[in-house]
Scaffold this active site. Structure first.
Site, PDB file in Angstrom:
ATOM      1  N   ASP A  99       0.812  -1.212   0.086  1.00  0.00           N
ATOM      2  CA  ASP A  99      -0.064  -0.016   0.100  1.00  0.00           C
ATOM      3  C   ASP A  99       0.772   1.257   0.168  1.00  0.00           C
ATOM      4  O   ASP A  99       1.859   1.435   0.823  1.00  0.00           O
ATOM      5  CB  ASP A  99      -0.829  -0.050   1.206  1.00  0.00           C
ATOM      6  CG  ASP A  99      -1.939   0.990   1.219  1.00  0.00           C
ATOM      7  OD1 ASP A  99      -1.572   2.139   1.324  1.00  0.00           O
ATOM      8  OD2 ASP A  99      -3.060   0.875   1.069  1.00  0.00           O
ATOM      9  N   LYS A 152       0.419  13.874 -15.716  1.00  0.00           N
ATOM     10  CA  LYS A 152      -0.611  14.983 -15.752  1.00  0.00           C
ATOM     11  C   LYS A 152      -1.784  14.315 -15.147  1.00  0.00           C
ATOM     12  O   LYS A 152      -2.085  13.123 -15.215  1.00  0.00           O
ATOM     13  CB  LYS A 152      -0.766  15.713 -17.127  1.00  0.00           C
ATOM     14  CG  LYS A 152      -1.653  14.923 -18.045  1.00  0.00           C
ATOM     15  CD  LYS A 152      -1.975  15.651 -19.134  1.00  0.00           C
ATOM     16  CE  LYS A 152      -2.943  15.226 -20.069  1.00  0.00           C
ATOM     17  NZ  LYS A 152      -4.327  15.184 -19.805  1.00  0.00           N
ATOM     18  N   HIS A 182       2.337  13.198 -23.020  1.00  0.00           N
ATOM     19  CA  HIS A 182       2.495  12.315 -23.995  1.00  0.00           C
ATOM     20  C   HIS A 182       2.538  13.067 -25.286  1.00  0.00           C
ATOM     21  O   HIS A 182       2.982  12.652 -26.214  1.00  0.00           O
ATOM     22  CB  HIS A 182       1.440  11.183 -24.181  1.00  0.00           C
ATOM     23  CG  HIS A 182      -0.033  11.435 -24.642  1.00  0.00           C
ATOM     24  ND1 HIS A 182      -0.937  12.093 -23.809  1.00  0.00           N
ATOM     25  CD2 HIS A 182      -0.435  11.375 -26.054  1.00  0.00           C
ATOM     26  CE1 HIS A 182      -1.811  12.209 -24.594  1.00  0.00           C
ATOM     27  NE2 HIS A 182      -1.509  11.908 -25.893  1.00  0.00           N
ATOM     28  N   LYS A 186       5.295  12.908 -29.117  1.00  0.00           N
ATOM     29  CA  LYS A 186       4.647  12.884 -30.396  1.00  0.00           C
ATOM     30  C   LYS A 186       5.667  13.775 -31.472  1.00  0.00           C
ATOM     31  O   LYS A 186       6.876  14.222 -30.950  1.00  0.00           O
ATOM     32  CB  LYS A 186       3.405  13.384 -30.853  1.00  0.00           C
ATOM     33  CG  LYS A 186       2.324  12.439 -30.094  1.00  0.00           C
ATOM     34  CD  LYS A 186       0.937  12.869 -30.190  1.00  0.00           C
ATOM     35  CE  LYS A 186      -0.079  12.099 -29.597  1.00  0.00           C
ATOM     36  NZ  LYS A 186      -0.377  10.581 -30.366  1.00  0.00           N
ATOM     37  N   GLU A 220     -11.272  14.805 -32.110  1.00  0.00           N
ATOM     38  CA  GLU A 220     -11.652  13.489 -31.803  1.00  0.00           C
ATOM     39  C   GLU A 220     -13.046  12.969 -31.887  1.00  0.00           C
ATOM     40  O   GLU A 220     -14.048  13.616 -31.707  1.00  0.00           O
ATOM     41  CB  GLU A 220     -11.385  13.154 -30.182  1.00  0.00           C
ATOM     42  CG  GLU A 220     -10.117  13.498 -29.731  1.00  0.00           C
ATOM     43  CD  GLU A 220      -9.763  13.268 -28.110  1.00  0.00           C
ATOM     44  OE1 GLU A 220      -8.703  13.113 -27.790  1.00  0.00           O
ATOM     45  OE2 GLU A 220     -10.653  13.852 -27.516  1.00  0.00           O
ATOM     46  N   ASP A 239      -8.176  19.101 -19.576  1.00  0.00           N
ATOM     47  CA  ASP A 239      -7.840  18.138 -20.149  1.00  0.00           C
ATOM     48  C   ASP A 239      -6.542  17.890 -21.250  1.00  0.00           C
ATOM     49  O   ASP A 239      -5.756  17.333 -21.240  1.00  0.00           O
ATOM     50  CB  ASP A 239      -8.983  17.074 -20.723  1.00  0.00           C
ATOM     51  CG  ASP A 239      -8.471  15.788 -20.959  1.00  0.00           C
ATOM     52  OD1 ASP A 239      -7.559  15.071 -20.221  1.00  0.00           O
ATOM     53  OD2 ASP A 239      -9.172  15.167 -21.764  1.00  0.00           O
ATOM     54  N   HIS A 244      -1.330  19.964 -23.455  1.00  0.00           N
ATOM     55  CA  HIS A 244      -1.241  19.502 -24.905  1.00  0.00           C
ATOM     56  C   HIS A 244      -1.043  20.558 -26.000  1.00  0.00           C
ATOM     57  O   HIS A 244       0.082  20.867 -26.471  1.00  0.00           O
ATOM     58  CB  HIS A 244      -2.008  18.454 -25.341  1.00  0.00           C
ATOM     59  CG  HIS A 244      -2.194  17.227 -24.708  1.00  0.00           C
ATOM     60  ND1 HIS A 244      -1.002  16.761 -23.921  1.00  0.00           N
ATOM     61  CD2 HIS A 244      -3.253  16.164 -24.476  1.00  0.00           C
ATOM     62  CE1 HIS A 244      -1.524  15.642 -23.210  1.00  0.00           C
ATOM     63  NE2 HIS A 244      -2.789  15.301 -23.631  1.00  0.00           N
ATOM     64  N   LYS A 330     -14.762  16.574 -28.373  1.00  0.00           N
ATOM     65  CA  LYS A 330     -15.197  15.026 -28.617  1.00  0.00           C
ATOM     66  C   LYS A 330     -16.262  14.925 -29.593  1.00  0.00           C
ATOM     67  O   LYS A 330     -17.281  15.903 -29.640  1.00  0.00           O
ATOM     68  CB  LYS A 330     -15.164  14.440 -27.239  1.00  0.00           C
ATOM     69  CG  LYS A 330     -14.084  14.473 -26.533  1.00  0.00           C
ATOM     70  CD  LYS A 330     -14.240  13.621 -25.412  1.00  0.00           C
ATOM     71  CE  LYS A 330     -12.654  13.491 -24.513  1.00  0.00           C
ATOM     72  NZ  LYS A 330     -11.812  12.882 -25.115  1.00  0.00           N
TER      73      LYS A 330
END
Length: 476
Positions: A99, A152, A182, A186, A220, A239, A244, A330
Site C-alpha cells: 500500500d 498529468k 504524451h 509525438k 476526436e 484535459d 497538450h 469530442k
C-alpha cells in the site's frame, strides 16, 4: 532513515546519468496495460532497454502474474511478440506488493533496488498520491541521485499547481522532476522547432509580416464513453488545452533557442508563455455534445465542456496582431491534431482576371496525430480546371522515414537516459495555468452540439474577420 531535504526548484543540478533501475508505481493499472508494457517491450526490441524494471502496486501478485499481464497487455495493443525479445523483457521484471500509504512498502522498494545509484521512479498513479510516494521514497534514502516521472494533471488551476510543486520540492530538486505529457513524445517541441528553424525558406516568413492567423485543432471522433467519473470534473480545457495544445503553441511560436540543451529550450518556451496575454472569456466558446449527460459518472446537470475553442494573443514583435485560434472537442467528425499557419492574401492584381479567380491564402499544415506529416496549400494552374485553383503538396513522414517510436517510448527512454527536453518545467506549468485561469474563473455557458458536427455554431464567430475554421487535412 533520512529526513526531507529542502531544495530549490532550479535546474542547476542536472541529472544525466542513465537509469540503473526503472521503478513503476501503479504497474497493475490501466495506463500500464495500454501504454507502459507495450512501450517498454518496444524499447527492448530496439535494444534501448538495459536496466531492471520493478513494479510496485497494492495488488497481491506474483512476478509470474506480472509477466503474464505484460504479455496480455502487449498483445492487446496489436503488437506481435518476438518470443526471444519478450523473454529478455520478462527477465527484467520483478514485483513489490504494498500500500502506498504504508511506510513498509518503501522499505521493500529500497531492498528491491539495493545498490542502484541512479534509479528512475515512474508514478503512473493519481496526482494526490505523488507527495506521499515521493516522501516515502525520500525517507528511505533512494531519491538523492534519482529522477521521478509524474503523469498529468499538474494541478487543476494555478494555485493547486504551485501547491503540488511545493510539496514535491520538499524532497526533490526541480531537475529531478520529469512531468510527462504524451504529446511531447509525438512530433512535438523539438521537431516543430527544427522544421521551422532549419529551413531558410520557412523562418523568414514565420511571423506577423506574412501570417494572418494560426489555427490549432485537436479533434476526436470518439466521446467520453466509460470515463465519465474522470472526465466530468475536468473538461476539455483542463484535459488537453492547458497542457497538450499550449505545448503546440510554444513549439510554433517561441523564438530560436540559443542552444540545444534542455534548460535553454525551456527558457525559450517559458518566455513565449510570458508573452501570451491572459485568455479572454469573451473569446472563448464551450460546447457539450448531445448525449453527454446520459453517460455513467456524469452529473445530471453537468456544465462540463466536451468542446473548447478560444483565441490567444501573443504580445511580442514576431506575433503581435496574429491571433492563435485553438479548438478541441469530442464526438467531432474525425480524429486529427494539426497546426495550421494561414498566410496573408496576396494583393489583388490585374492578371487575376486571366486566371479566373483571385488566389486563395497559402497555408502550411503540420499534422501531429494520428500520423505526422506536412502539407503546403498553394495556388497554381491545373489541367482539370479552367484557370487556377488550389493544389496541395503533401508528405507523410512515415513514407519517408518509416514508422517512428510511439510517444511513450520516446518519453520513457528520455527519462531513463536523463534528457529532460521533452518534459515540462514548473515555471512553464504555472504560466500555462496563468494564461487559462480567466477562462476557469469566468466560463461562458456551454452550447449544445450534435455528435458528428464540428461543434457548436457559436464557435464560428470566434474566427470572424480571419476567414473560417479550416477543415482538418484528412477531411479535404
Amino acid at each position: 532513515m533520512t529526513t526531507a531535504v529542502e531544495t530549490q526548484p532550479t535546474e542547476q543540478a542536472q541529472v544525466h546519468e542513465p537509469a540503473d533501475v526503472f521503478v513503476v508505481f501503479g504497474i497493475t493499472g490501466d495506463l500500464a496495460k495500454v501504454m507502459t508494457f507495450h512501450s517498454l517491450y518496444r524499447l527492448e526490441e530496439r535494444g534501448l532497454l538495459d536496466c531492471p524494471i520493478v513494479g510496485v502496486a497494492v495488488d497481491d501478485w506474483t512476478v509470474d502474474q506480472l509477466r503474464e499481464r505484460a504479455r496480455e497487455s502487449i498483445e492487446g495493443t496489436g503488437q506481435s511478440i518476438d518470443e526471444k525479445v519478450f523473454e529478455r523483457f520478462a527477465e527484467r521484471l520483478s514485483y513489490v506488493e504494498g500500500d502506498f500509504g504504508d511506510d513498509a512498502t518503501y522499505e521493500r522498494v529500497a531492498q528491491a533496488i539495493d545498490g542502484a545509484k541512479h534509479p528512475v521512479f515512474y508514478l503512473e498513479i493519481p496526482p494526490f498520491l505523488f507527495g506521499r510516494v515521493v516522501k516515502g521514497l525520500a525517507e528511505v534514502g533512494v531519491t538523492k541521485n534519482g529522477r521521478v516521472v509524474v503523469e498529468k494533471p499538474f494541478g487543476h488551476d494555478r494555485a493547486s499547481a504551485g501547491e503540488l510543486a511545493d510539496e514535491l520540492h520538499q524532497y526533490l530538486d526541480e531537475s529531478q522532476l520529469y512531468r510527462i505529457d504524451h504529446y511531447l513524445g509525438k512530433m512535438g517541441l523539438e521537431e516543430i522547432i527544427y522544421l521551422r528553424l532549419s529551413n531558410s525558406m520557412l523562418e523568414p516568413v514565420w511571423n506577423r509580416n506574412y501570417i494572418e492567423s494560426v489555427q490549432i485543432t485537436m479533434a476526436e471522433d470518439f466521446g467520453v464513453e466509460d470515463r465519465g467519473h474522470f472526465y466530468d470534473p475536468v473538461g476539455a480545457l483542463r484535459d488537453v488545452v492547458v497542457n497538450h495544445l499550449l505545448q503546440v503553441v510554444a513549439a510554433s511560436a517561441m523564438e530560436a533557442p540559443a542552444g540545444g540543451d534542455p534548460t535553454t529550450i525551456k527558457d525559450g518556451q517559458v518566455a513565449l508563455f510570458r508573452a501570451i496575454a491572459d485568455a479572454d472569456p469573451a473569446h472563448y466558446v464551450r460546447g457539450q455534445y448531445d448525449g453527454y449527460l446520459d453517460i455513467d459518472g456524469v452529473a445530471a446537470d453537468s456544465k462540463t465542456e466536451t468542446y473548447a475553442a478560444l483565441r490567444l494573443d501573443i504580445d511580442n514583435w514576431r506575433w503581435s496582431g496574429v491571433p492563435f485560434f485553438i479548438r478541441t472537442g469530442k464526438r467531432l467528425p474525425a480524429t486529427q491534431t494539426e497546426l495550421r499557419l494561414i498566410f496573408k492574401h496576396p494583393p489583388r492584381l490585374g492578371f487575376h482576371t486571366l486566371l479566373g479567380r483571385a488566389p486563395e491564402a497559402n497555408q502550411l499544415v503540420i499534422k501531429l496525430d494520428p500520423s505526422t506529416g506536412v502539407r503546403l496549400v498553394l495556388d497554381a494552374h491545373r489541367a482539370d480546371k479552367r484557370g487556377a485553383d488550389t493544389i496541395t503538396l503533401d508528405m507523410e513522414f512515415a513514407e519517408e522515414g518509416g514508422e517512428g517510436p510511439t510517444p511513450y517510448e520516446v518519453l520513457l527512454h528520455a527519462a531513463m537516459v536523463g534528457n529532460s527536453t521533452r518534459f515540462t518545467r514548473q515555471d512553464g506549468v504555472e504560466e500555462a495555468w496563468r494564461i487559462m485561469q480567466p477562462l476557469l474563473d469566468n466560463p461562458p455557458p456551454v452550447d449544445a452540439y450534435s455528435p458528428g458536427s464540428w461543434g457548436p455554431d457559436s464557435a464560428k464567430a470566434l474566427v470572424a474577420g480571419h476567414g473560417h475554421w479550416q477543415q482538418p487535412w484528412i477531411q479535404q
